[in-house]
Design an enzyme around this catalytic site. Sequence first.
Site, mmCIF file in Angstrom:
data_model
loop_
_atom_site.group_PDB
_atom_site.id
_atom_site.type_symbol
_atom_site.label_atom_id
_atom_site.label_comp_id
_atom_site.label_asym_id
_atom_site.label_seq_id
_atom_site.Cartn_x
_atom_site.Cartn_y
_atom_site.Cartn_z
ATOM 1 N N SER A 38 0.809 -1.226 0.000
ATOM 2 C CA SER A 38 0.000 0.000 0.000
ATOM 3 C C SER A 38 0.836 1.267 0.000
ATOM 4 O O SER A 38 0.317 2.339 -0.316
ATOM 5 C CB SER A 38 -0.946 0.017 1.202
ATOM 6 O OG SER A 38 -0.210 -0.091 2.415
ATOM 7 N N ASP A 327 -2.244 8.674 7.577
ATOM 8 C CA ASP A 327 -3.249 7.886 8.285
ATOM 9 C C ASP A 327 -2.553 6.972 9.289
ATOM 10 O O ASP A 327 -1.428 7.255 9.713
ATOM 11 C CB ASP A 327 -4.145 7.114 7.306
ATOM 12 C CG ASP A 327 -3.387 6.065 6.479
ATOM 13 O OD1 ASP A 327 -2.215 5.796 6.792
ATOM 14 O OD2 ASP A 327 -3.969 5.505 5.527
ATOM 15 N N HIS A 330 0.397 5.116 6.772
ATOM 16 C CA HIS A 330 1.070 5.617 5.584
ATOM 17 C C HIS A 330 1.557 7.055 5.730
ATOM 18 O O HIS A 330 0.850 7.892 6.289
ATOM 19 C CB HIS A 330 0.119 5.526 4.377
ATOM 20 C CG HIS A 330 -0.448 4.151 4.203
ATOM 21 N ND1 HIS A 330 -1.706 3.817 4.655
ATOM 22 C CD2 HIS A 330 0.083 3.034 3.641
ATOM 23 C CE1 HIS A 330 -1.933 2.535 4.378
ATOM 24 N NE2 HIS A 330 -0.859 2.044 3.780
#
Length: 363
Positions: A38, A327, A330
Site C-alpha cells: 500500500s 493515516d 502511511h
Amino acid sequence: MELGRLLVVVVAAVVSSALVMVARSDPQAPCYFIFGDSLVDNGNNNYIVSLARANYPPYGIDFAGGPSGRFTNGLTTVDVIAQLLGFDNFIPPYAATSGDQILNGANFASAAAGIRAETGQQLGGRIPFAGQVQNYQTAVQTLISILGDQDTASDHLSKCIFSVGMGSNDYLNNYFMPAFYNTGSQYTPEQFADTLIADYRRYVEVLYNYGARKVVMIGVGQVGCSPNELARYSDDGNTCVDRIDSAIQIFNQRLVGLVDEMNALPGAHFTFINAYNIFSDILANAASLGFTVTNAGCCGVGRNNGQVTCLPYEAPCSNRDQHIFWDAFHPSEAANIIVGRRSYRAESRNDAYPMDISTLASI
C-alpha cells in the site's frame, strides 16, 4: 507588425519550443516497473474485492484528479521517483494498463500484500509478491509481442528500473498480529527474517530471469513508529515500539546481503534503499523539515488517529504538510517527497547501498 513586437513573438516562440523540447526529453530509463504494497499501490486494489482500498475521499485530496487508490493525500514515493527519472506521466497500475503502455512500465503493487502468501488475508483480496511477479511475467510476454522478438525485449528490459518494496505487511499484518497469525510464536525474529528472505530471493531471481537487471530493493521503514503501532503498543503514544523495529532491522540486514548475492549474477545491478534510515532521519529532524506532528495520522480514528484508518469522507487535518503520517500506517505526501528524493539521490552515505537510483539509471 512592428519590429519590436515581432522580436517579442519570435523570442516567445523560441522559448516555448525550448520548453516543449525539455518536456519531451527522454526519461533516464525507458520503463519503470514497481512491486510493493500500500505504500506504492496506485490503484490495483480498486479492481479486487478487498478492505485494503483507498479510492475514496479524503485519500487523494491533494492529488490531481482526486482519489486514485493511493494510500496518501497526494504523491507516493514512486510517483516522486518517476518524476525525477523524467517520466512525463505517473506509471499506471497494471490492472489499468493496456496496449503499448507496458513499454513504459507498470505498477504491480497491491495494498495488504506481503512476501508470504497468507500475509494480509484478514483484509480480503490482495496480490502477494508471487502474484505480482506472475503478472510481470505475463507483461513480459505482451512486451515481446509488441517488440517482435525476445532479444529486443530483453535489451529493452535491461535498461529499465525495477523497484521492489515488500515486507512491511509481513510484520504489520502477520508476525505482530497474533490474533490472526501464529508466526510470532513459531519463529524468532531471526528465523522469520530468514524465511522472508528465502522467498524474496526466489521471486527476484524470477525477475532477473525475465529481464530485470537494474533492481532497487527498498528496505522496510520504521513500522514501530507508525500511529497504529504507537496506538497499540506505546505507553506514551510517542515512543516507537522497539521490538517491532528491531525485528525489521534484522530483515533489512538480510536484504543487504541479498543485494550482494544478486550482484554476483551476470549483468546484474541491484541496490538497497535504506528507507529505515531515511525515515529515522525525518523523525529526528522533524522540526527543521517543517513537521509539527510526528506520531498521529492527519485523518483516522482513536488514539494517535491510528486505531482505525481514514473513514470515507472524513475531514482530514488542515495542516497536512506538517504531518509525517497521513493515516494510521502511511506517510503524507510531504514525507513521501523526502523519501522519494533521497532514494533517487542519496543525501547520506547510509541512504543507499551500493548506489542511489540516479546512479543506477546512469549505468
